[in-house]
Enzyme design. Structure first.
Site, mmCIF file in Angstrom:
data_model
loop_
_atom_site.group_PDB
_atom_site.id
_atom_site.type_symbol
_atom_site.label_atom_id
_atom_site.label_comp_id
_atom_site.label_asym_id
_atom_site.label_seq_id
_atom_site.Cartn_x
_atom_site.Cartn_y
_atom_site.Cartn_z
ATOM 1 N N GLU A 149 29.311 -40.059 -21.469
ATOM 2 C CA GLU A 149 29.983 -39.535 -20.235
ATOM 3 C C GLU A 149 31.348 -39.157 -20.395
ATOM 4 O OE1 GLU A 149 28.714 -42.299 -17.544
ATOM 5 O OE2 GLU A 149 26.641 -41.521 -17.363
ATOM 6 N N GLU B 101 19.294 -36.796 -24.916
ATOM 7 C CA GLU B 101 18.268 -35.651 -25.494
ATOM 8 C C GLU B 101 19.169 -34.893 -26.205
ATOM 9 O OE1 GLU B 101 18.178 -36.994 -22.540
ATOM 10 O OE2 GLU B 101 16.045 -37.179 -21.667
HETATM 11 N N1 THU Z 1 20.812 -38.824 -18.839
HETATM 12 C C1 THU Z 1 20.387 -38.456 -19.763
HETATM 13 O O1 THU Z 1 20.869 -38.981 -21.085
HETATM 14 N N2 THU Z 1 19.106 -37.991 -19.962
HETATM 15 C C2 THU Z 1 18.495 -37.488 -18.943
HETATM 16 O O2 THU Z 1 17.437 -36.844 -19.132
HETATM 17 C C3 THU Z 1 18.830 -37.644 -17.604
HETATM 18 C C4 THU Z 1 20.277 -38.493 -17.474
HETATM 19 C C5 THU Z 1 22.054 -39.476 -18.488
HETATM 20 C C6 THU Z 1 23.305 -38.662 -17.917
HETATM 21 C C7 THU Z 1 23.965 -39.590 -17.333
HETATM 22 O O3 THU Z 1 24.810 -40.184 -18.490
HETATM 23 C C8 THU Z 1 23.285 -40.652 -17.068
HETATM 24 O O4 THU Z 1 21.853 -40.433 -17.622
HETATM 25 C C9 THU Z 1 22.922 -40.710 -15.345
HETATM 26 O O5 THU Z 1 22.911 -39.464 -15.068
#
Ligand code: THU
Length: 133
Positions: free
Chosen positions: A45, A56
């Site tokens: 993030e 992913e």
């Molecule tokens: N997130 C992922 O890494 N993959 C997904 O398919 C859905 C969401 C992450 C983004 C963010 O860091 C956190 O999960 C919450 O949305």
């Protein structure tokens, strides 16, 4: 087809490196390319929230940087700690559609025995393609 346990283990391991100070929602992803190599990635993030990157797409990016080409990813496992199951977000589905064949397998798993599995085509029916319909 059953969950590839080596990929689950790799996804669990990389989830420990997730950088998630804003969501506290760690995601670990591991995938296998057609030539048998394994790549992994976690979500990272950013304090400028939209710049955060999903697990992913980071895993697919690591594979692409090592020479894996579109259609070359055969299996992909998404792991989230805890006992809920989540599915890949819309943007990641488009990336999965680019790098996996339509019948490539995607699993969601967690710390319980529960699983969910899809093909890449099931995750993104009628996804964007330059080929059109
Ligand atoms: N997130 C992922 O890494 N993959 C997904 O398919 C859905 C969401 C992450 C983004 C963010 O860091 C956190 O999960 C919450 O949305």
């Amino acid at each position: 087809m059953s969950l590839p346990l080596d990929l689950k283990q790799a996804a669990q391991q990389v989830a420990q490196n997730a950088y998630v100070p804003y969501s506290d929602f760690p995601v670990g992803v591991a995938l296998r390319s057609a030539d048998g190599r394994v790549f992994s990635g976690c979500n990272v993030e950013n304090r400028s929230y939209p710049l955060g990157m999903c697990g992913e797409r980071n895993a697919i990016g690591a594979a692409a940087a090592a020479g894996v080409r579109p259609g070359d990813i055969t299996e992909l496992v998404v792991y989230m700690p805890g006992d809920k199951l989540f599915s890949p977000c819309g943007g990641c589905r488009q990336a999965i559609a680019e790098f996996m064949p339509a019948d490539g397998r995607v699993w969601a798993c967690n710390d319980s025995e529960r699983l969910k599995a899809w093909t890449a085509a099931e995750l993104l029916p009628d996804g964007f393609s330059f080929d059109g319909f």
